[in-house]
Every structure is written in structure tokens, then in C-alpha cells.
Design a protein around this motif. Structure first.
Motif, PDB file in Angstrom:
ATOM      1  N   LEU A 133      37.859  14.006  18.113  1.00  0.00           N
ATOM      2  CA  LEU A 133      39.299  13.147  18.520  1.00  0.00           C
ATOM      3  C   LEU A 133      39.542  13.001  20.053  1.00  0.00           C
ATOM      4  O   LEU A 133      38.999  13.727  20.743  1.00  0.00           O
ATOM      5  CB  LEU A 133      40.026  14.027  17.921  1.00  0.00           C
ATOM      6  N   THR A 134      40.348  11.864  20.212  1.00  0.00           N
ATOM      7  CA  THR A 134      40.397  11.594  21.654  1.00  0.00           C
ATOM      8  C   THR A 134      41.461  12.624  22.041  1.00  0.00           C
ATOM      9  O   THR A 134      42.396  13.087  21.180  1.00  0.00           O
ATOM     10  CB  THR A 134      41.017  10.128  21.760  1.00  0.00           C
ATOM     11  N   SER A 135      41.643  12.720  23.393  1.00  0.00           N
ATOM     12  CA  SER A 135      42.818  13.608  23.681  1.00  0.00           C
ATOM     13  C   SER A 135      44.218  13.071  23.366  1.00  0.00           C
ATOM     14  O   SER A 135      45.031  13.976  23.277  1.00  0.00           O
ATOM     15  CB  SER A 135      42.674  13.790  25.370  1.00  0.00           C
ATOM     16  N   ALA A 136      44.312  11.775  23.590  1.00  0.00           N
ATOM     17  CA  ALA A 136      45.731  11.342  22.993  1.00  0.00           C
ATOM     18  C   ALA A 136      45.985  11.551  21.664  1.00  0.00           C
ATOM     19  O   ALA A 136      47.150  11.916  21.195  1.00  0.00           O
ATOM     20  CB  ALA A 136      45.670   9.922  23.184  1.00  0.00           C
ATOM     21  N   ASP A 137      45.016  11.639  20.652  1.00  0.00           N
ATOM     22  CA  ASP A 137      45.379  11.809  19.300  1.00  0.00           C
ATOM     23  C   ASP A 137      45.387  13.164  19.238  1.00  0.00           C
ATOM     24  O   ASP A 137      46.411  13.712  18.165  1.00  0.00           O
ATOM     25  CB  ASP A 137      44.091  11.333  18.428  1.00  0.00           C
ATOM     26  N   LEU A 138      44.800  14.167  19.892  1.00  0.00           N
ATOM     27  CA  LEU A 138      45.100  15.631  19.791  1.00  0.00           C
ATOM     28  C   LEU A 138      46.591  16.008  20.362  1.00  0.00           C
ATOM     29  O   LEU A 138      47.123  16.860  19.794  1.00  0.00           O
ATOM     30  CB  LEU A 138      44.031  16.296  20.640  1.00  0.00           C
ATOM     31  N   ARG A 139      47.000  15.165  21.218  1.00  0.00           N
ATOM     32  CA  ARG A 139      48.365  15.554  21.839  1.00  0.00           C
ATOM     33  C   ARG A 139      49.385  15.077  20.784  1.00  0.00           C
ATOM     34  O   ARG A 139      50.452  15.929  20.615  1.00  0.00           O
ATOM     35  CB  ARG A 139      48.448  14.834  23.292  1.00  0.00           C
ATOM     36  N   GLN A 140      49.089  14.226  19.787  1.00  0.00           N
ATOM     37  CA  GLN A 140      49.891  13.765  18.736  1.00  0.00           C
ATOM     38  C   GLN A 140      50.095  14.857  17.919  1.00  0.00           C
ATOM     39  O   GLN A 140      51.285  14.963  17.208  1.00  0.00           O
ATOM     40  CB  GLN A 140      49.593  12.608  18.301  1.00  0.00           C
TER      41      GLN A 140
END
Length: 510
Positions: A133-140
Motif C-alpha cells: 500500500l502507499t503511505s497515503a493509504d496507510l495513513r488513512q
């Protein structure tokens, strides 16, 4: 003269829209069916959405249990929320993506190191491989509560239904599992479009078939309307026109609502036919009696007038006796005039008239106006005639009688000094003769019955010479005008009263 004000012109009256009954029925049926289709569509959409969502939630639990598999697989990527490695290279991958369907999202967060530390993440591809997963999706998704309840999020890879739990991680980690909702949304969209298309086609078909059925069912109403229109066009006021039309048997079969109306309508027409026939027979008897009585009264009235004149000329009488005989002579003359009017109306009712011929209205109007000017010198008279003669095809004696009666009426029922304007014009094949005065006018409530027989208004245009009116003068005018294919109308306001006679102009032949 002002007429009745229409509904559109009345202030505060809103014009109501009217539609045919068949249109209302079709629209009502289609509206009800559309409401039913919409209700079925909404309920089906909600039920399918609930069912598919429950399936996804059930799969989330199974996928979470499957992902916590063997720990001795080849290592995967260890990435935190900032994209940095958190574990030493070579440590076994704690997530198991084998057996997961394409699109499955898995993310494992460490609870012992840091709540934001990502141990592993993957999205299963269609070929069985996995990508992180991308870091943006992980932060979500890193702050999802570990209650196991599912929630939906829009990620960079699409809309996902996610669930976070720590049950399957003995090391205390937080496992986030997600499935894409694209398949569910596609199914719901297909269901919605199918419902719309099928409902629209069904409504169109029902509207077409319903229109045909309703038209056939309401066809008797059209026949009833046609019969009513025909009856309305009959000259029932004459009493001689029979009502021969009836509702057809197919539209007047008892037992149905429309059939009952047809039967009632036919019964009403039968009753009207009998009533009009009885009224006409009574009117004929009355007219015959009036004609016979008037004819029989002519001889004694003539004798009374003759003997009265003889006594006045040959005998020496006292002043009171002479005055009495003159009164007898005056009343006998008035009765003779009344009898002559009654005989004239009786002859018109029976169609006894003279032969029509070419009549010059210009010369006739000049003669009659001059005679009226001499008879009523206390009035001012004005005559306006066209330069060219105006010819009509009528009975000259009858037209002369019309003009004399109108001029006499204007002079008799107005005060001395009243101005009387007599005009004649010709346009569009009609000759228009108007007699206008500036007297007190006629009450509006009397105008509707001014041309009926024996109609008199006590307070309207009282006779200036004190004589009593029989109420037949204007009735004779109306009957003579109709007999000569003409019309007579009156308008009156205080200070202006105008009688208008219109007759068809005679066509010139070379």
C-alpha cells in the motif's frame, strides 16, 4: 351596456385547468404504477445492498483468519506509515496472501513498537502477486479501531470496505483487512438500471394498452356528449322542433354506470319531448284563441267608434256628455290598435305575410322620420343617411312598421326636449339602422325581457304623454325583424339608449 363578466376577467378567480376524463384516468394509473415501481426498486436496491454488504463483511472475517497463516514464508516488505523499514532485513513476513481473492487489502500494524508502525501491507493482484500500500493509504487506515466493525473508505486504489482487529495476531498487532466495493456497486448499478428500463418499458406498454381499454370503455360518453350537443343545437324555444335523437342501445344498456346514465338521459329526452309537445299544443290553442278573439273584436270596436263619432257630430250634448263620448272614442281607438297588434302577431305566428320585395331604406327612413318629427315637435330630431341608396329584400309594410314603432317608442318614452338621432349605414352585407336618444335610459334588469310580449317597466322611460303602453310594440318589432332575416338589439345607460336594427342588404344584379 355591460355583459356578464367571464371567470377569466373576474378578480380573484383563478382559472382552473381542465383535462379529459380518459387523460386523468391514464395519468392516475401511470402515477400509481410509477409509485409502485419506484417503491419496488428502492426496496430491492436496499435489500440487495444489505445482502452484498453482509457478504463482504463475512468475507472480511474469513480473510483475516486466513492471512494469519504460517510465519516462515519468504519475507515481505516491512514499511511504516512514512515508507521507512521498521524491522531487520530477513525477518519472516507475518502476513499470508495465499488463497486471498484479487483486490484483497491486508495491512499489519505493530502495537508494541508504535501504533503507526507498519509491519507489512499488501494488495492482492489478479495474477496472485501482492503489492504494498502507499503511505497515503496507510495513513488513512492506521487509526481504524480494532472493534471488528466494517467501514468504507475511498483509497487511491478505489473504494474499500475495511475492518480492523487484533484477534488473529497473537503478537498484539492490529490487522486491517479490506475488500473493494466495485463489484457490489456494479451489481447495484446494474440492478438500478434494470429496474428503470423494465419499469419504463412496462409503464409505456401499460399506458398504451390502458389508453386503448379506457377509450373503448368511455366511448359511450362520447356518444352521450354528441347527442347532448345535437339537442343543444335544436330550436327548442319554438316548440315545434321534435327531439328525435337518443342514446344508442350499446351506450344505454342498464347495469353499468355509463349505461345507467344513458338510460336516464333517454328518459329525460322522452319527458322533454312530451313536455314540449304539450306546451306547443297549449301555445297553439292560446294563439288561436287570441287570433279569433281579436278578429271578433274588430267589428264591435268599429261600430263603437262609428256610433260615437256620429253622436258627437249630429247631437247636441252637454259638456260632460261630450267629454264622456270623446273618452269612449279615445279608448275604443286604443283598443282597436291593441286588437290590430294582436292580429299582426297572430298572423306572424302562422306565417301569414306579404310578398318580400326590394325596399329602399333611405327613402323609407326619410318619410317615417319626417312624420315622427311632425308628431313629436317637442323633441329635437337628427337624420344621418348615406349618399347611396340602401336596398334590402323584405316586406316593405313590415319594415315600415318596425321603423314607426321604434321612432314612436323613442318619442313616447322620453321627456320633451330629448334629442333623437336616426342613422343608417351599410357594411359587410348588412344594413344597420340605429335610433339613439339621450333620455334617462332603461333599467338593466328590464333589458333582458324588453322584446317579450306584454312586458312593461313601470319606472323605465315613462310615457311623457301619460298614455298606457300595451307592451306589444317592441315584441312586434322583434317578430318582424326575425321574419325579414334581421336582428334587433338594444343598449342603454343613463343618457344614452340605442336600438339597432340590422337587415341583410340586397345583392345587386346586372
Amino acid at each position: 351596456m355591460t355583459g356578464p363578466i367571464s371567470a377569466e376577467a373576474q378578480p380573484g378567480v383563478r382559472r382552473q385547468r381542465t383535462h379529459r376524463l380518459r387523460t386523468k384516468l391514464i395519468l392516475a394509473v401511470l402515477a400509481l404504477l410509477a409509485a409502485i415501481c419506484a417503491t419496488i426498486g428502492i426496496v430491492s436496491h436496499l435489500a440487495m445492498n444489505t445482502y452484498l454488504t453482509e457478504q463482504i463483511d463475512s468475507s472480511l472475517h474469513e480473510s483475516a483468519a486466513r492471512s494469519a497463516g504460517p510465519k516462515d514464508r519468504p519475507q515481505g516488505s516491512v514499511v511504516n506509515a512514512d515508507g521507512l523499514s521498521s524491522l531487520p532485513s530477513g525477518q519472516p513476513n507475518p502476513l499470508d496472501t495465499r488463497g486471498q481473492r484479487p483486490g484483497t487489502l491486508l495491512a499489519l500494524f505493530s502495537q508494541s513498537i508504535s501504533p503507526t508502525t507498519v509491519i507489512d501491507s499488501s494488495v492482492v493482484q489478479s495474477d496472485g502477486s501482492a503489492i504494498a500500500l502507499t503511505s497515503a493509504d496507510l495513513r488513512q487506515i492506521q487509526h481504524l479501531p480494532t472493534t471488528g466493525e466494517a467501514t468504507e473508505m475511498d483509497l487511491s486504489i478505489g473504494t474499500y470496505r475495511l475492518s480492523a482487529s487484533s484477534t488473529f495476531m497473537p503478537t498484539g498487532g492490529k490487522l486491517v483487512v479490506g475488500f473493494p466495493t466495485a463489484e457490489r456497486d456494479s451489481t447495484l448499478n446494474s440492478l438500478a438500471w434494470t429496474t428503470v428500463i423494465v419499469s419504463t418499458a412496462g409503464l409505456a406498454l401499460i399506458g398504451l394498452v390502458g389508453t386503448i381499454i379506457i377509450r373503448r370503455s368511455l366511448r359511450p360518453l362520447d356518444e352521450l356528449s354528441a347527442v347532448a350537443t345535437t339537442v343543444a343545437s335544436l330550436p327548442l324555444d319554438s316548440g315545434e322542433a321534435p327531439i328525435n335523437v337518443r342514446i344508442p342501445p350499446m351506450a344505454s344498456a342498464p347495469g353499468t354506470e355509463i349505461g345507467d346514465v344513458g338510460v336516464a338521459f333517454n328518459n329525460m329526452l322522452d319527458h322533454l319531448t312530451r313536455s314540449f309537445a304539450a306546451r306547443h299544443a297549449a301555445e297553439v290553442k292560446v294563439r288561436q284563441f287570441v287570433a279569433d278573439a281579436s278578429h271578433e273584436l274588430r267589428t264591435p270596436l268599429t261600430s263603437i267608434r262609428g256610433y260615437t263619432e256620429l253622436v258627437l257630430l249630429s247631437e247636441k250634448l252637454t259638456p260632460s256628455g261630450s267629454s264622456a263620448l270623446r273618452r269612449v272614442d279615445s279608448e275604443s281607438r286604443r283598443m282597436s290598435a291593441l286588437v290590430e297588434d294582436l292580429l299582426l302577431l297572430a298572423r306572424l305566428d302562422e306565417g301569414q305575410r306579404g310578398a318580400p320585395d326590394s325596399v329602399d331604406l333611405t327613402d323609407l327612413l326619410m318619410e317615417t322620420t319626417q312624420d315622427s318629427r311632425v308628431a313629436a315637435q317637442d323633441h329635437t330630431w337628427a337624420l344621418q343617411l348615406p349618399e347611396e341608396p340602401v336596398l334590402v329584400f323584405a316586406v316593405e309594410a313590415e319594415v315600415r312598421q318596425i321603423i314607426i314603432n321604434l321612432l314612436s317608442n323613442a318619442a313616447k318614452h322620453t321627456a320633451a326636449g330629448t334629442h333623437i338621432q336616426v342613422s343608417l349605414t351599410a357594411a359587410k352585407g348588412m344594413a344597420a339602422l340605429s335610433i339613439e336618444d339621450n333620455g334617462e335610459g332603461i333599467p338593466q334588469e328590464f333589458l333582458d325581457r324588453i322584446f317579450t310580449r306584454f312586458s312593461r317597466a313601470d319606472a323605465a322611460r315613462a310615457s311623457s304623454n301619460g298614455s298606457n303602453s300595451s307592451g306589444l310594440g317592441l315584441a312586434i318589432v322583434d317578430a318582424l325583424a326575425e321574419a325579414n332575416q334581421g336582428t334587433i338589439t338594444v343598449t342603454s345607460v343613463p343618457g344614452r339608449t340605442c336600438f339597432m336594427l340590422q337587415l341583410p342588404v340586397q345583392e345587386h344584379t346586372n
